[in-house]
Motif scaffolding. Structure first.
Motif, PDB file in Angstrom:
ATOM      1  N   LEU B 168     -10.949 -60.212 -29.035  1.00 19.58           N
ATOM      2  CA  LEU B 168     -11.340 -58.407 -29.447  1.00 19.58           C
ATOM      3  C   LEU B 168     -12.351 -58.067 -28.650  1.00 19.58           C
ATOM      4  O   LEU B 168     -14.392 -58.248 -28.944  1.00 19.58           O
ATOM      5  CB  LEU B 168     -11.833 -58.110 -31.375  1.00 19.58           C
ATOM      6  N   TYR B 169     -12.126 -56.183 -27.713  1.00 18.56           N
ATOM      7  CA  TYR B 169     -12.914 -55.727 -27.727  1.00 18.56           C
ATOM      8  C   TYR B 169     -14.608 -54.261 -28.355  1.00 18.56           C
ATOM      9  O   TYR B 169     -13.093 -54.079 -29.399  1.00 18.56           O
ATOM     10  CB  TYR B 169     -12.181 -55.299 -26.379  1.00 18.56           C
ATOM     11  N   ASN B 170     -14.195 -54.008 -27.592  1.00 18.95           N
ATOM     12  CA  ASN B 170     -15.439 -53.177 -28.671  1.00 18.95           C
ATOM     13  C   ASN B 170     -15.736 -53.242 -30.158  1.00 18.95           C
ATOM     14  O   ASN B 170     -15.588 -52.624 -30.651  1.00 18.95           O
ATOM     15  CB  ASN B 170     -14.699 -51.685 -28.200  1.00 18.95           C
ATOM     16  N   PRO B 171     -16.717 -54.237 -30.407  1.00 25.12           N
ATOM     17  CA  PRO B 171     -16.621 -54.611 -31.745  1.00 25.12           C
ATOM     18  C   PRO B 171     -17.365 -53.675 -32.743  1.00 25.12           C
ATOM     19  O   PRO B 171     -17.380 -53.206 -33.565  1.00 25.12           O
ATOM     20  CB  PRO B 171     -17.286 -55.607 -31.889  1.00 25.12           C
ATOM     21  N   GLU B 194     -14.149 -71.419 -41.533  1.00 25.16           N
ATOM     22  CA  GLU B 194     -14.113 -72.421 -40.856  1.00 25.16           C
ATOM     23  C   GLU B 194     -14.088 -71.806 -39.485  1.00 25.16           C
ATOM     24  O   GLU B 194     -13.996 -72.628 -38.109  1.00 25.16           O
ATOM     25  CB  GLU B 194     -13.519 -73.985 -40.737  1.00 25.16           C
ATOM     26  N   ARG B 195     -13.353 -71.160 -38.756  1.00 23.47           N
ATOM     27  CA  ARG B 195     -12.520 -70.773 -37.603  1.00 23.47           C
ATOM     28  C   ARG B 195     -13.697 -70.297 -36.837  1.00 23.47           C
ATOM     29  O   ARG B 195     -14.295 -69.899 -37.426  1.00 23.47           O
ATOM     30  CB  ARG B 195     -11.314 -69.643 -38.281  1.00 23.47           C
ATOM     31  N   LEU B 196     -13.445 -70.887 -35.971  1.00 24.24           N
ATOM     32  CA  LEU B 196     -14.152 -70.485 -34.551  1.00 24.24           C
ATOM     33  C   LEU B 196     -14.390 -69.155 -34.359  1.00 24.24           C
ATOM     34  O   LEU B 196     -13.192 -68.651 -34.576  1.00 24.24           O
ATOM     35  CB  LEU B 196     -14.565 -71.905 -33.056  1.00 24.24           C
ATOM     36  N   ILE B 197     -15.386 -68.626 -34.083  1.00 25.08           N
ATOM     37  CA  ILE B 197     -16.115 -66.898 -33.846  1.00 25.08           C
ATOM     38  C   ILE B 197     -17.193 -67.437 -32.151  1.00 25.08           C
ATOM     39  O   ILE B 197     -17.302 -68.176 -32.282  1.00 25.08           O
ATOM     40  CB  ILE B 197     -16.240 -66.090 -34.507  1.00 25.08           C
ATOM     41  N   VAL B 198     -16.705 -66.440 -31.474  1.00 21.69           N
ATOM     42  CA  VAL B 198     -17.606 -66.888 -30.228  1.00 21.69           C
ATOM     43  C   VAL B 198     -18.312 -65.298 -30.143  1.00 21.69           C
ATOM     44  O   VAL B 198     -17.087 -64.364 -29.946  1.00 21.69           O
ATOM     45  CB  VAL B 198     -16.950 -67.392 -28.494  1.00 21.69           C
ATOM     46  N   PHE B 199     -19.532 -65.076 -29.830  1.00 24.76           N
ATOM     47  CA  PHE B 199     -20.191 -63.979 -29.120  1.00 24.76           C
ATOM     48  C   PHE B 199     -20.557 -63.837 -27.463  1.00 24.76           C
ATOM     49  O   PHE B 199     -21.322 -64.790 -27.975  1.00 24.76           O
ATOM     50  CB  PHE B 199     -21.260 -63.405 -30.101  1.00 24.76           C
ATOM     51  N   ALA B 200     -19.544 -63.337 -27.142  1.00 31.38           N
ATOM     52  CA  ALA B 200     -20.250 -63.431 -25.988  1.00 31.38           C
ATOM     53  C   ALA B 200     -20.390 -61.970 -25.128  1.00 31.38           C
ATOM     54  O   ALA B 200     -19.464 -61.258 -24.698  1.00 31.38           O
ATOM     55  CB  ALA B 200     -19.172 -63.745 -24.861  1.00 31.38           C
ATOM     56  N   ARG B 201     -21.735 -61.865 -25.014  1.00 31.24           N
ATOM     57  CA  ARG B 201     -22.625 -60.180 -24.458  1.00 31.24           C
ATOM     58  C   ARG B 201     -22.963 -60.758 -22.742  1.00 31.24           C
ATOM     59  O   ARG B 201     -23.326 -61.598 -22.399  1.00 31.24           O
ATOM     60  CB  ARG B 201     -23.806 -60.084 -25.553  1.00 31.24           C
ATOM     61  N   ALA B 202     -22.129 -59.544 -22.244  1.00 33.13           N
ATOM     62  CA  ALA B 202     -22.820 -59.084 -21.212  1.00 33.13           C
ATOM     63  C   ALA B 202     -22.325 -60.565 -19.761  1.00 33.13           C
ATOM     64  O   ALA B 202     -23.415 -60.994 -18.794  1.00 33.13           O
ATOM     65  CB  ALA B 202     -24.095 -58.736 -21.100  1.00 33.13           C
ATOM     66  N   VAL B 203     -21.442 -60.981 -20.201  1.00 33.24           N
ATOM     67  CA  VAL B 203     -21.523 -62.002 -19.374  1.00 33.24           C
ATOM     68  C   VAL B 203     -21.503 -61.574 -18.193  1.00 33.24           C
ATOM     69  O   VAL B 203     -21.113 -60.730 -17.386  1.00 33.24           O
ATOM     70  CB  VAL B 203     -19.925 -63.277 -19.933  1.00 33.24           C
ATOM     71  N   GLY B 219     -21.609 -63.097 -38.748  1.00 32.85           N
ATOM     72  CA  GLY B 219     -22.164 -61.921 -39.034  1.00 32.85           C
ATOM     73  C   GLY B 219     -22.407 -59.987 -37.970  1.00 32.85           C
ATOM     74  O   GLY B 219     -22.089 -60.734 -36.759  1.00 32.85           O
ATOM     75  N   ALA B 220     -22.208 -59.074 -38.144  1.00 30.63           N
ATOM     76  CA  ALA B 220     -21.755 -57.853 -37.581  1.00 30.63           C
ATOM     77  C   ALA B 220     -22.712 -57.976 -36.526  1.00 30.63           C
ATOM     78  O   ALA B 220     -22.379 -57.016 -35.910  1.00 30.63           O
ATOM     79  CB  ALA B 220     -21.249 -56.626 -39.070  1.00 30.63           C
ATOM     80  N   GLU B 221     -23.723 -58.038 -37.255  1.00 30.41           N
ATOM     81  CA  GLU B 221     -25.054 -58.179 -36.226  1.00 30.41           C
ATOM     82  C   GLU B 221     -25.353 -58.483 -35.053  1.00 30.41           C
ATOM     83  O   GLU B 221     -25.788 -58.533 -34.395  1.00 30.41           O
ATOM     84  CB  GLU B 221     -26.395 -58.004 -37.264  1.00 30.41           C
ATOM     85  N   MET B 222     -24.254 -59.752 -34.792  1.00 27.47           N
ATOM     86  CA  MET B 222     -24.667 -60.219 -33.697  1.00 27.47           C
ATOM     87  C   MET B 222     -23.258 -60.073 -32.852  1.00 27.47           C
ATOM     88  O   MET B 222     -23.602 -60.477 -31.791  1.00 27.47           O
ATOM     89  CB  MET B 222     -23.555 -61.993 -34.392  1.00 27.47           C
ATOM     90  N   ALA B 223     -23.268 -58.888 -32.845  1.00 30.96           N
ATOM     91  CA  ALA B 223     -22.070 -58.320 -31.681  1.00 30.96           C
ATOM     92  C   ALA B 223     -22.639 -56.869 -31.805  1.00 30.96           C
ATOM     93  O   ALA B 223     -23.190 -56.044 -32.490  1.00 30.96           O
ATOM     94  CB  ALA B 223     -21.117 -57.723 -32.045  1.00 30.96           C
ATOM     95  N   ASP B 224     -22.723 -56.288 -30.739  1.00 35.56           N
ATOM     96  CA  ASP B 224     -22.816 -54.937 -30.166  1.00 35.56           C
ATOM     97  C   ASP B 224     -21.544 -53.806 -28.998  1.00 35.56           C
ATOM     98  O   ASP B 224     -21.281 -55.358 -29.037  1.00 35.56           O
ATOM     99  CB  ASP B 224     -24.246 -55.041 -29.885  1.00 35.56           C
ATOM    100  N   MET B 225     -22.335 -53.017 -28.303  1.00 38.96           N
ATOM    101  CA  MET B 225     -21.136 -52.493 -27.920  1.00 38.96           C
ATOM    102  C   MET B 225     -20.976 -53.586 -26.382  1.00 38.96           C
ATOM    103  O   MET B 225     -20.043 -53.014 -25.388  1.00 38.96           O
ATOM    104  CB  MET B 225     -21.497 -51.352 -27.549  1.00 38.96           C
ATOM    105  N   ARG B 226     -21.894 -54.124 -26.051  1.00 37.63           N
ATOM    106  CA  ARG B 226     -22.013 -55.332 -24.964  1.00 37.63           C
ATOM    107  C   ARG B 226     -21.126 -56.538 -25.299  1.00 37.63           C
ATOM    108  O   ARG B 226     -20.827 -57.483 -24.363  1.00 37.63           O
ATOM    109  CB  ARG B 226     -23.096 -54.992 -23.815  1.00 37.63           C
ATOM    110  N   THR B 227     -20.754 -56.793 -26.173  1.00 44.92           N
ATOM    111  CA  THR B 227     -20.504 -58.120 -26.592  1.00 44.92           C
ATOM    112  C   THR B 227     -18.620 -58.227 -26.428  1.00 44.92           C
ATOM    113  O   THR B 227     -18.026 -57.436 -27.543  1.00 44.92           O
ATOM    114  CB  THR B 227     -21.026 -58.013 -28.078  1.00 44.92           C
ATOM    115  N   LEU B 228     -18.238 -59.194 -26.191  1.00 45.39           N
ATOM    116  CA  LEU B 228     -16.225 -59.867 -26.188  1.00 45.39           C
ATOM    117  C   LEU B 228     -16.827 -60.863 -27.689  1.00 45.39           C
ATOM    118  O   LEU B 228     -17.468 -61.531 -27.376  1.00 45.39           O
ATOM    119  CB  LEU B 228     -16.581 -59.927 -24.558  1.00 45.39           C
ATOM    120  N   VAL B 229     -15.873 -60.583 -28.276  1.00 40.23           N
ATOM    121  CA  VAL B 229     -15.841 -61.459 -29.556  1.00 40.23           C
ATOM    122  C   VAL B 229     -15.038 -61.944 -29.395  1.00 40.23           C
ATOM    123  O   VAL B 229     -13.762 -61.582 -29.083  1.00 40.23           O
ATOM    124  CB  VAL B 229     -15.666 -60.117 -31.071  1.00 40.23           C
TER     125      VAL B 229
END
Lengths: 258, 258
Positions: B168-171, B194-203, B219-229
């Motif tokens: 998911l781009y541009n969260p 229980e589904r896994l989700i990953v927040f990957a910022r500025a890798v 939570g929504a605050e775990m992502a910003d514009m540099r995060t790929l979910v």
């Protein structure tokens, strides 16, 4: 005298679609430092031989055994690169290594392991065509070696309903001659005969061949095991120029397209 | 004396996710030969200044104007590189250039244009985590700047029904604070807590930060514009090790998972 064995590591690296200019410097650096390269024969042969490097080529269907061999060599202190074509995380060796890691020796869990991305076949093909994946898309492996065919058909229908562009890997092989024709039939029913489809074979290699047509005109014989197939969304456009047309999917969808 | 103008060309190039070692030699070569680099300010700034190179940085929302400027400069005989982060064909400048090409000057159609792929954010993030995209997956832009929000929700629900892993781009951005929370709610309903989700910022950059959690804890605050979910499929697994766990999706799905 034995070398200390803790210096071993494992890298799972993507060689890109074929051209040397598409191999990342990160991957070139680990290949230069490796003692062992492991992978499917034609991919291992893309790494030039040199003193101090052992190349371990194996057959297509041996992913788990190959992954175990690579993990064991790294545990023995070797510097091991498992190579995939394209990107190792897209229908390639990375998942196989983690399957082997989870099922294998507990000591393997503390190995120094990294996955190094590569230019995937779909990104190379998309670039050659223009921007067919420029809007939301999905990526489906059409091989039913490791999943039921019914799941492939279900995913194709849902992807069409979502109006995703589609990148379709492994459309056809010598052992799987029938499936791709059925996939085309499902896609024609779901997307109509006018929908754009692209056959991109061996992009960036001397054998590169690209064909742009419609689902109505497409035939299963247009694909082989080196072909990446892309199906447009309802919005995907064909833009004529001299020679091969451009194919692109605009960034916008208006509310009326829902 | 004027130079002959027919020598101009346009390249639409991907700079990869950030690290220099992930820029392909193909892209480095065209940057070394360019007279003009065009793009969003922070991407243009990734190309070091040198004599003979003009860098044209512009704002985020100006894709079409930027594409027209690049096409016109190439038509005037300049050697122009439009730069994107990641891959230019994945929610980046390639589609914008072809939109501008189709709507613009007929003479632009005969320009020498090529798209040069790059390591996309999803491939870099996937490599860092292990192999979360190791089975069928989809890729959705969560920005509703260019499509209705209802279409995003529809695609998330169909992707969950297809049991795709999702990139998911541009969260989330400063201008779009609400949508990602709604997306998480849709995903929780469709995939369970229980589904896994990953927040990957500025890798691959110094600001890299990766977090693995579940939809129930996200939570929504775990992502910003540099995060790929990335959201796992029902089959995606978490494999513990020292530090950051591995996340991977096995290659196989059994018939009973249908």
């Amino acid at each position: 005298m034995m070398q200390k064995t803790t210096a071993g590591w494992l890298r799972i690296a993507g060689l890109g679609p074929g051209a040397e200019a598409l191999v990342t410097p990160e991957v070139s650096a680990v290949l230069a430092d490796a003692t062992d390269v492991v992978g499917y024969v034609p991919y291992v042969e893309r790494v030039p031989p040199r003193p101090g490097l052992t190349r371990h080529g194996s057959d297509n269907r041996e992913e788990i055994r190959r992954a175990e061999q690579a993990l064991q060599m790294a545990a023995n202190g070797r510097r091991v690169v498992v190579v995939s074509s394209g990107d190792p995380g897209v229908f390639a060796m990375a998942a196989a290594v983690f399957e082997a890691l989870e099922a294998g020796e507990p000591a393997w869990r503390s190995l120094d392991i990294q996955v190094l991305p590569g230019i995937s076949a779909m990104l190379a093909a998309s670039a050659r065509l223009g921007a067919p994946l420029g809007h939301d898309f999905c990526c489906i492996n059409l091989s039913d070696n490791l999943k039921p065919w019914a799941l492939i058909e279900k995913r194709l229908r849902l992807a069409a309903e979502a109006d995703f562009a589609m990148a379709l890997y492994n459309p056809r092989s010598k052992a799987r001659r029938e499936g791709f024709g059925r996939a085309l039939q499902v896609l024609r029913e779901a997307c109509g005969r006018e929908r754009l489809i692209v056959f991109a074979r061996a992009v960036s290699t001397p054998e590169e061949a690209v064909r742009v047509t419609t689902l109505g005109e497409a035939g299963a014989e247009m694909a082989d095991m080196r072909t990446l197939v892309m199906v447009g969304s309802s919005q995907t456009r064909r833009l004529e120029r001299d020679g091969q047309p451009w194919v692109y999917t605009p960034r916008s969808v208006s509310g009326s397209a829902l």
